[in-house]
Scaffold this active site. Structure first.
Site, PDB file in Angstrom:
ATOM      1  N   HIS A  67      17.097   6.950  42.686  1.00 14.46           N
ATOM      2  CA  HIS A  67      17.789   5.787  42.122  1.00 14.46           C
ATOM      3  C   HIS A  67      17.433   5.627  40.643  1.00 14.46           C
ATOM      4  O   HIS A  67      18.310   5.501  39.792  1.00 14.46           O
ATOM      5  CB  HIS A  67      17.429   4.520  42.903  1.00 14.46           C
ATOM      6  CG  HIS A  67      17.832   3.243  42.226  1.00 14.46           C
ATOM      7  ND1 HIS A  67      19.150   2.853  42.113  1.00 14.46           N
ATOM      8  CD2 HIS A  67      17.106   2.277  41.610  1.00 14.46           C
ATOM      9  CE1 HIS A  67      19.209   1.697  41.462  1.00 14.46           C
ATOM     10  NE2 HIS A  67      17.980   1.325  41.136  1.00 14.46           N
ATOM     11  N   ASP A  96      37.689  12.867  14.293  1.00 14.61           N
ATOM     12  CA  ASP A  96      37.017  13.311  15.518  1.00 14.61           C
ATOM     13  C   ASP A  96      35.511  13.315  15.252  1.00 14.61           C
ATOM     14  O   ASP A  96      35.062  12.924  14.172  1.00 14.61           O
ATOM     15  CB  ASP A  96      37.499  14.724  15.910  1.00 14.61           C
ATOM     16  CG  ASP A  96      37.351  14.978  17.408  1.00 14.61           C
ATOM     17  OD1 ASP A  96      36.238  14.769  17.926  1.00 14.61           O
ATOM     18  OD2 ASP A  96      38.337  15.365  18.050  1.00 14.61           O
ATOM     19  N   TRP A 132      10.434   7.576  39.392  1.00  9.92           N
ATOM     20  CA  TRP A 132      11.133   8.115  38.213  1.00  9.92           C
ATOM     21  C   TRP A 132      10.154   8.363  37.075  1.00  9.92           C
ATOM     22  O   TRP A 132      10.460   9.064  36.119  1.00  9.92           O
ATOM     23  CB  TRP A 132      12.271   7.196  37.767  1.00  9.92           C
ATOM     24  CG  TRP A 132      11.886   6.128  36.800  1.00  9.92           C
ATOM     25  CD1 TRP A 132      11.386   4.903  37.115  1.00  9.92           C
ATOM     26  CD2 TRP A 132      11.954   6.170  35.376  1.00  9.92           C
ATOM     27  NE1 TRP A 132      11.126   4.181  35.977  1.00  9.92           N
ATOM     28  CE2 TRP A 132      11.471   4.939  34.885  1.00  9.92           C
ATOM     29  CE3 TRP A 132      12.375   7.130  34.449  1.00  9.92           C
ATOM     30  CZ2 TRP A 132      11.386   4.641  33.513  1.00  9.92           C
ATOM     31  CZ3 TRP A 132      12.282   6.824  33.088  1.00  9.92           C
ATOM     32  CH2 TRP A 132      11.796   5.598  32.647  1.00  9.92           C
ATOM     33  N   SER A 160      21.242  18.131  26.777  1.00 10.29           N
ATOM     34  CA  SER A 160      22.522  17.457  26.586  1.00 10.29           C
ATOM     35  C   SER A 160      22.367  16.247  25.662  1.00 10.29           C
ATOM     36  O   SER A 160      23.152  16.056  24.730  1.00 10.29           O
ATOM     37  CB  SER A 160      23.066  17.023  27.956  1.00 10.29           C
ATOM     38  OG  SER A 160      24.064  16.059  27.794  1.00 10.29           O
ATOM     39  N   SER A 161      21.329  15.448  25.916  1.00 10.74           N
ATOM     40  CA  SER A 161      21.115  14.261  25.089  1.00 10.74           C
ATOM     41  C   SER A 161      20.848  14.625  23.640  1.00 10.74           C
ATOM     42  O   SER A 161      21.331  13.963  22.725  1.00 10.74           O
ATOM     43  CB  SER A 161      19.912  13.469  25.594  1.00 10.74           C
ATOM     44  OG  SER A 161      20.260  12.772  26.740  1.00 10.74           O
ATOM     45  N   HIS A 244       8.744   4.799  26.431  1.00 13.40           N
ATOM     46  CA  HIS A 244       9.009   3.516  25.814  1.00 13.40           C
ATOM     47  C   HIS A 244      10.165   3.543  24.830  1.00 13.40           C
ATOM     48  O   HIS A 244      11.056   2.711  24.918  1.00 13.40           O
ATOM     49  CB  HIS A 244       7.776   2.825  25.242  1.00 13.40           C
ATOM     50  CG  HIS A 244       8.084   1.367  25.111  1.00 13.40           C
ATOM     51  ND1 HIS A 244       8.127   0.537  26.193  1.00 13.40           N
ATOM     52  CD2 HIS A 244       8.520   0.647  24.067  1.00 13.40           C
ATOM     53  CE1 HIS A 244       8.559  -0.648  25.813  1.00 13.40           C
ATOM     54  NE2 HIS A 244       8.802  -0.616  24.535  1.00 13.40           N
ATOM     55  N   GLU A 246      12.542   5.397  25.130  1.00 14.14           N
ATOM     56  CA  GLU A 246      13.682   5.551  26.041  1.00 14.14           C
ATOM     57  C   GLU A 246      14.306   4.202  26.398  1.00 14.14           C
ATOM     58  O   GLU A 246      15.534   4.074  26.454  1.00 14.14           O
ATOM     59  CB  GLU A 246      13.223   6.277  27.310  1.00 14.14           C
ATOM     60  CG  GLU A 246      14.214   6.283  28.456  1.00 14.14           C
ATOM     61  CD  GLU A 246      15.452   7.133  28.204  1.00 14.14           C
ATOM     62  OE1 GLU A 246      15.423   7.956  27.282  1.00 14.14           O
ATOM     63  OE2 GLU A 246      16.442   6.957  28.938  1.00 14.14           O
ATOM     64  N   TYR A 248      14.478   1.611  24.609  1.00 10.19           N
ATOM     65  CA  TYR A 248      15.269   1.138  23.469  1.00 10.19           C
ATOM     66  C   TYR A 248      16.484   2.017  23.243  1.00 10.19           C
ATOM     67  O   TYR A 248      17.516   1.546  22.757  1.00 10.19           O
ATOM     68  CB  TYR A 248      14.398   1.023  22.220  1.00 10.19           C
ATOM     69  CG  TYR A 248      13.376  -0.064  22.417  1.00 10.19           C
ATOM     70  CD1 TYR A 248      13.785  -1.395  22.414  1.00 10.19           C
ATOM     71  CD2 TYR A 248      12.056   0.218  22.700  1.00 10.19           C
ATOM     72  CE1 TYR A 248      12.890  -2.402  22.673  1.00 10.19           C
ATOM     73  CE2 TYR A 248      11.154  -0.785  22.955  1.00 10.19           C
ATOM     74  CZ  TYR A 248      11.567  -2.096  22.941  1.00 10.19           C
ATOM     75  OH  TYR A 248      10.691  -3.094  23.216  1.00 10.19           O
ATOM     76  N   SER A 259      27.053  -7.176  19.504  1.00  7.11           N
ATOM     77  CA  SER A 259      27.261  -7.625  18.125  1.00  7.11           C
ATOM     78  C   SER A 259      28.709  -7.457  17.686  1.00  7.11           C
ATOM     79  O   SER A 259      29.119  -8.012  16.664  1.00  7.11           O
ATOM     80  CB  SER A 259      26.355  -6.839  17.167  1.00  7.11           C
ATOM     81  OG  SER A 259      25.015  -6.994  17.554  1.00  7.11           O
ATOM     82  N   HIS A 293       1.206   0.141  26.684  1.00  8.14           N
ATOM     83  CA  HIS A 293       1.254  -1.141  27.403  1.00  8.14           C
ATOM     84  C   HIS A 293       1.749  -0.957  28.833  1.00  8.14           C
ATOM     85  O   HIS A 293       1.722  -1.899  29.611  1.00  8.14           O
ATOM     86  CB  HIS A 293       2.086  -2.178  26.648  1.00  8.14           C
ATOM     87  CG  HIS A 293       3.540  -1.857  26.539  1.00  8.14           C
ATOM     88  ND1 HIS A 293       4.282  -2.133  25.430  1.00  8.14           N
ATOM     89  CD2 HIS A 293       4.397  -1.260  27.390  1.00  8.14           C
ATOM     90  CE1 HIS A 293       5.529  -1.728  25.615  1.00  8.14           C
ATOM     91  NE2 HIS A 293       5.615  -1.202  26.791  1.00  8.14           N
ATOM     92  N   HIS A 294       2.190   0.250  29.169  1.00  3.87           N
ATOM     93  CA  HIS A 294       2.523   0.548  30.566  1.00  3.87           C
ATOM     94  C   HIS A 294       1.274   0.966  31.336  1.00  3.87           C
ATOM     95  O   HIS A 294       1.358   1.306  32.504  1.00  3.87           O
ATOM     96  CB  HIS A 294       3.540   1.687  30.636  1.00  3.87           C
ATOM     97  CG  HIS A 294       4.856   1.359  29.986  1.00  3.87           C
ATOM     98  ND1 HIS A 294       5.915   0.836  30.676  1.00  3.87           N
ATOM     99  CD2 HIS A 294       5.257   1.451  28.698  1.00  3.87           C
ATOM    100  CE1 HIS A 294       6.933   0.645  29.850  1.00  3.87           C
ATOM    101  NE2 HIS A 294       6.559   1.000  28.637  1.00  3.87           N
ATOM    102  N   THR A 319      13.234  -8.661  18.153  1.00  4.68           N
ATOM    103  CA  THR A 319      14.130  -8.940  19.279  1.00  4.68           C
ATOM    104  C   THR A 319      14.611 -10.379  19.204  1.00  4.68           C
ATOM    105  O   THR A 319      15.789 -10.681  19.446  1.00  4.68           O
ATOM    106  CB  THR A 319      13.420  -8.682  20.615  1.00  4.68           C
ATOM    107  OG1 THR A 319      12.774  -7.416  20.540  1.00  4.68           O
ATOM    108  CG2 THR A 319      14.400  -8.666  21.763  1.00  4.68           C
ATOM    109  N   LYS A 322      17.414 -10.794  16.788  1.00  6.81           N
ATOM    110  CA  LYS A 322      18.712 -10.410  17.349  1.00  6.81           C
ATOM    111  C   LYS A 322      19.323 -11.570  18.126  1.00  6.81           C
ATOM    112  O   LYS A 322      20.483 -11.929  17.932  1.00  6.81           O
ATOM    113  CB  LYS A 322      18.544  -9.214  18.291  1.00  6.81           C
ATOM    114  CG  LYS A 322      17.974  -8.016  17.612  1.00  6.81           C
ATOM    115  CD  LYS A 322      18.772  -6.800  17.998  1.00  6.81           C
ATOM    116  CE  LYS A 322      18.956  -5.944  16.795  1.00  6.81           C
ATOM    117  NZ  LYS A 322      20.198  -5.328  16.612  1.00  6.81           N
ATOM    118  N   ARG A 441       5.323  -2.822  43.780  1.00  7.48           N
ATOM    119  CA  ARG A 441       6.598  -2.126  43.742  1.00  7.48           C
ATOM    120  C   ARG A 441       6.500  -0.823  44.530  1.00  7.48           C
ATOM    121  O   ARG A 441       5.398  -0.375  44.865  1.00  7.48           O
ATOM    122  CB  ARG A 441       7.015  -1.854  42.299  1.00  7.48           C
ATOM    123  CG  ARG A 441       6.117  -0.880  41.587  1.00  7.48           C
ATOM    124  CD  ARG A 441       6.396  -0.804  40.101  1.00  7.48           C
ATOM    125  NE  ARG A 441       7.588  -0.024  39.802  1.00  7.48           N
ATOM    126  CZ  ARG A 441       7.824   0.579  38.633  1.00  7.48           C
ATOM    127  NH1 ARG A 441       6.942   0.480  37.658  1.00  7.48           N
ATOM    128  NH2 ARG A 441       8.919   1.251  38.429  1.00  7.48           N
TER     129      ARG A 441
END
Lengths: 517, 393
Positions: A67, A96, A132, A160-161, A244, A246, A248, A259, A293-294, A319, A322, A441
């Site tokens: 998932h 293009d 994950w 690909s990315s 991290h 990722e 963002y 926006s 921080h993880h 943040t 924004k 979790r």
């Protein structure tokens, strides 16, 4: 010679047109969204009541892992790449993308990457079951043999990315219409430019992490094995140095979408354009220096804990800028509530709640309790689903009339919104309670005191899932039988070059560069 | 039922319930009356300085967020209602204001500093694990905890005692479903207890919410943490780091007792250890070994090899009519005592279980599921055989 799409399957296989490739990305990501969503339904169904009713714990772990992987890498990221493909050339006045053949390659390797990943479900030993975040040594020494397929799948997805990002950077830096300086670009283009740099910087780090795993598993190295002189915690540092930024990568394009939409339906220009650009850059920079921080419970030295706590708290500043900007944009406007605006407002509210819980999680002493509990699950679904997915829904409703030349059903769109909004909150708000009350979790089964809120959460999840079927139907119905959309501007307040093109836009968006004042 | 439904709707729709119910939910869980699930909305206050600290900072930052939220969402909702096009509101054209933008950049920084100060103090205290009264080494295994009282010659495994039929709905679930163990960690009240946390296989995390302690157990490394519990009671926690299929099935239970009770427990435990050692020299009958073996097998082996000995194809090998259980007894003892050299999932049980349990398990595996009629004739293994094997290595 007429410039139009090729006929038949060749149009898609050999596609070099940014709109065709964008369309394929969007459909692919929606297919992955449904697949990842199906896994989520299995998870929630099992967690409806204590005890193992439907599946075994080992399969439960495969479901949570798949998932997460499918949603992050298969649904959200390709969806925004598809959006970038469709919109960036039209928003900067280009015909293009800059590198159309690489564009084709970067899309067409994706189905192979995800086939490798999904095929593991049918292999001996089952799919990846280590979450994950695939922490070693659970993902190395103790992994099922299919982990090698997972590793190659990640490599392909990463390639690909990276190609997609290089293409976006090249396009934005080289193909802007005359007069469109960087500080005149729409914010969606800005946020994607910054996102693309983040991707180019961190996808190789992910590739490095999985390659080290590959070596540990198959070639006797010990990067992540203490018995051979390695360190399992090294894996977490490398992973989160990717992981991290990722998050963002996922949320910055969403900021760009919001926006664009909020000023349109507020009929008022974005409050602080340049501060939005600076805030986006600041968030991108900070994303590189907060990864641990993880890992507050991993046993870092005190100085490390404190540094990562302070740096993480700082993210609240840009943040906040924004969120304040979006609200200041709405303030004093003439607001109307079409479906894209509803999703955008829900985005601002729910993303801000996710931001609040993010600030809470940044506080190391409190995080000792939150860490790895359902509180974290609730937090990141508020930013991933109510953030990325809601903004994606908003984007589809906002630009679908431009893309197809046809108008979607507003009634169905609003029904989709309310089902999704209610379903989402019923699913994930109670998970805050579960986490605070102590439910960890990734639990296949739980103690009795967690029953009630898990039931509520499961009911919400099925409402949210059902809403997506309605979304799919609405989009297909629009394409097949929608009423014609207005010639150029679907929305009276919309600004930007894409709204100067007819709906649907010509195959080669701008064959002569527009004048930007 | 109806009132429950009403409650549910109210809770689901009103985020602020989280806050208004904060006090009520923090009612302590120790003792036998577990609070009803609906009212479990907030972090427990806990029974240690660290837990209270986490709770205080948690509440502090929640209230700061609520205050910010009231202002931000207030402005937003006001403008959503008042500045509607359908009311004929004409859009203003203002944008960009350096003053406003500076203000909403700088004010948050001050708020953050105000949050960081107490958090820093709390972290510094939390990291001071010096001058402990008792040292306990906690080792995470797939899927159980081992507690070793350093300097006391006491070590034991603490495993889930909820039965498998209860998990799979074949028996009813009792009050402490999935939060009960065969033997809890016992510590005295008011003493500083230092935990040295590690793991033998994958990463686990030892978490007891009421103690405000969560620490990753990492193979090959030892993490330090500590606690000083202020009230006797039974506190329940969990493994918090994904560690494989048994992740949800390795709870932590801590029994905090008065000092004299702790001393008594310590003495009893030591006597039991000595008696256990004595048993290693005793000879058992096949029936005794089978009875002991079945119980020990179901506790320590069945989660992978399954109660019917058939394993999980593709993941864990079966033991029914397998080359190992029908083959030479020395190989069988070696596998159970030292684990597998090729498959890390097969742990070394030599250090985890007593000789009696090891012998009983091996005997059980060689006789159960029809294995007694097949293969090698060496069907009985006595504790002394295991002891000799260990000493002979």
């Amino acid at each position: 010679m007429a410039h139009g799409p090729a006929k038949g399957i060749g149009r898609w296989l050999y596609a070099t047109n940014h709109k065709d490739i964008g369309t394929m990305y969007l459909w692919f990501s929606f297919a992955m969204f449904i697949l990842g969503g199906a896994f989520a339904m299995i998870i929630r169904a099992e967690l409806f009541a204590p005890g193992m009713q439907l599946i075994k714990p080992e399969f439960f772990n495969q479901m949570t892992t798949m998932h997460g992987l499918i949603m992050v890498f298969g649904a959200i990221m390709p969806a925004f790449v598809g959006l970038a493909n469709w919109l960036i050339p039209m928003q900067i006045g280009a015909p293009d993308m800059a590198l159309p053949r690489m564009n084709n390659l970067s899309f067409w390797i994706l189905p192979f990457g995800f086939s490798l990943l999904a095929a593991t479900l049918f292999m001996e030993g089952g799919a990846p079951n280590f979450g994950w975040t695939f922490y070693a040594p659970l993902s190395t020494t103790y992994a099922p043999p299919t982990v090698n397929f997972f590793i190659f799948g990640v490599h392909i997805i990463g390639a690909s990315s990276i190609m997609g990002s290089i293409n976006i950077i090249a396009t934005v830096l080289n193909l802007r219409a005359p007069g469109m300086t960087l500080m005149k670009m729409p914010l969606f283009v800005w946020t994607w430019l910054i996102t693309a740099f983040l991707l180019v910087a961190v996808m190789p780090v992910l590739a490095g992490a999985v390659t080290m795993m590959l070596m540990d598993i198959n070639f006797g190295t010990s990067f992540f094995d203490a018995a051979g002189g390695g360190d399992p915690v090294l894996f977490q540092h490398v992973f989160w140095f990717f992981g991290h930024p990722e998050v963002y990568i996922i949320i910055l394009p969403a900021f760009g979408v919001i926006s664009a939409i909020i000023p349109t339906f507020s009929r008022k220009p974005l409050f602080g354009y340049s501060s939005m650009v600076y805030a986006t850059s600041a968030i991108a920079f900070l994303s590189f220096i907060v990864w641990a921080h993880h890992m507050y419970t991993v046993g870092m030295p005190l100085a490390g804990e404190l540094y990562f706590m302070y740096a993480t708290m700082l993210i609240a500043v840009p943040t906040g800028v924004k969120v304040f900007n979006w609200i200041a944009t709405m303030f004093g406007g003439a607001i109307s509530y079409e479906t894209p605006m509803l999703f955008s407002i829900a985005f601002v509210i729910l993303f801000t709640i996710g931001g609040f819980t993010g600030l809470m999680l940044a506080m190391a002493p409190a995080d000792i309790q939150y860490h790895d509990s359902y509180f974290v699950v609730a937090h990141f679904h508020y930013v991933m689903v109510a953030g990325a997915v809601f903004s994606m829904s908003a984007a589809v409703y906002y630009w679908l009339p431009k893309w197809t030349g046809k108008m979607y059903s507003e009634a169905m769109g609003k029904t989709h919104f309310w089902l999704a909004f209610i379903g989402f909150n019923v699913t994930f708000f109670p998970q805050h309670f579960l986490g605070l009350a102590g439910m960890p979790r990734r639990y296949a089964d739980y103690a009795l005191q967690f029953t009630e809120w898990n039931m509520v959460s499961t009911v919400g999840a099925f409402i949210y899932g059902a809403a997506q079927i309605l979304f799919l139907y609405n989009v297909i119905r629009t394409i097949v039988a929608g009423t014609p959309a207005p010639e150029e501007k679907t929305w009276e307040g919309a600004e930007g070059l894409e709204w100067t093109l007819p709906s649907p836009p010509p195959f080669h968006s701008f064959s002569t560069p527009p004048e930007v004042k | 039922m109806l009132s429950r439904l009403k409650q549910l709707v109210v809770y689901a729709l009103n985020p602020l319930v989280l806050l208004s119910c904060a006090g009520m939910a923090s009612a302590k869980e120790a003792g036998s009356d577990q609070p009803e699930g609906w009212s479990l909305l907030n972090m427990p206050v806990g029974v240690t300085e660290s837990a209270r600290n986490s709770y205080d900072i948690h509440m502090y930052v929640i209230w700061v967020c609520v205050a910010i939220g009231v202002v931000v969402f207030g402005v937003m909702i006001y403008s959503m209602l008042a500045h509607r096009k359908s009311l004929g509101h004409e859009p203003a054209t203002f944008h960009e204001s350096t003053t406003v933008e500076l203000a909403w950049t700088i004010i948050p920084v001050f708020i953050l500093v105000a949050l960081a100060v107490p958090a820093t103090t709390s972290m510094v205290e939390r990291y001071d694990s010096s001058e402990a009264d008792i040292d306990i080494k906690i080792t995470g295994y797939q899927w159980k905890w081992q507690y070793e009282y350093l300097g006391e010659d006491i070590q034991f495994m603490s495993e889930l005692s909820t039965s498998e039929p209860a998990i799979y709905g074949k028996e009813s679930k009792t009050e402490y479903y999935l939060t009960e163990v065969n033997e809890p960690l016992v510590i005295p009240v008011g003493k500083k207890v230092r935990f040295l946390v590690t793991a033998k296989d994958v990463i686990h995390a030892w978490w007891v919410p009421d103690l405000g302690v969560k620490k990753d157990a990492i193979p090959g490394f030892i993490n330090e943490t500590w606690t000083r519990v202020e009230e006797p009671g039974i506190y329940r926690g969990f493994c918090a780091e994904l560690c494989g299929k048994g992740h949800a099935f390795m709870p932590v239970v801590v029994n905090v007792v008065e000092a004299d009770e702790y001393a008594q427990w310590l003495a009893d435990k030591k006597a039991a250890v000595a008696a256990e050692r004595e048993l290693a020299n005793k000879s058992f009958t096949l029936e005794e070994l089978m009875a002991k073996g079945e119980e020990a097998y179901n506790r320590s082996c069945a989660s992978c090899h399954m109660a019917n000995g058939e394993g999980i194809p593709g993941a864990f090998p079966g033991l029914k009519a397998s080359p190992l259980t029908l083959g030479p007894v020395a190989d069988h003892i070696d596998m159970v005592v030292n684990g597998s050299a090729t498959n890390a999932a097969m742990q070394a049980f030599g250090g985890q279980l007593s000789e009696v349990d090891l012998a009983a398990i091996i005997t059980y595996e060689r006789n159960a599921w029809g294995n007694d009629a097949l293969g090698d004739d060496d069907k009985i293994v006595q504790p002394i055989d295991v002891l000799k094997f260990k000493q002979g290595q």
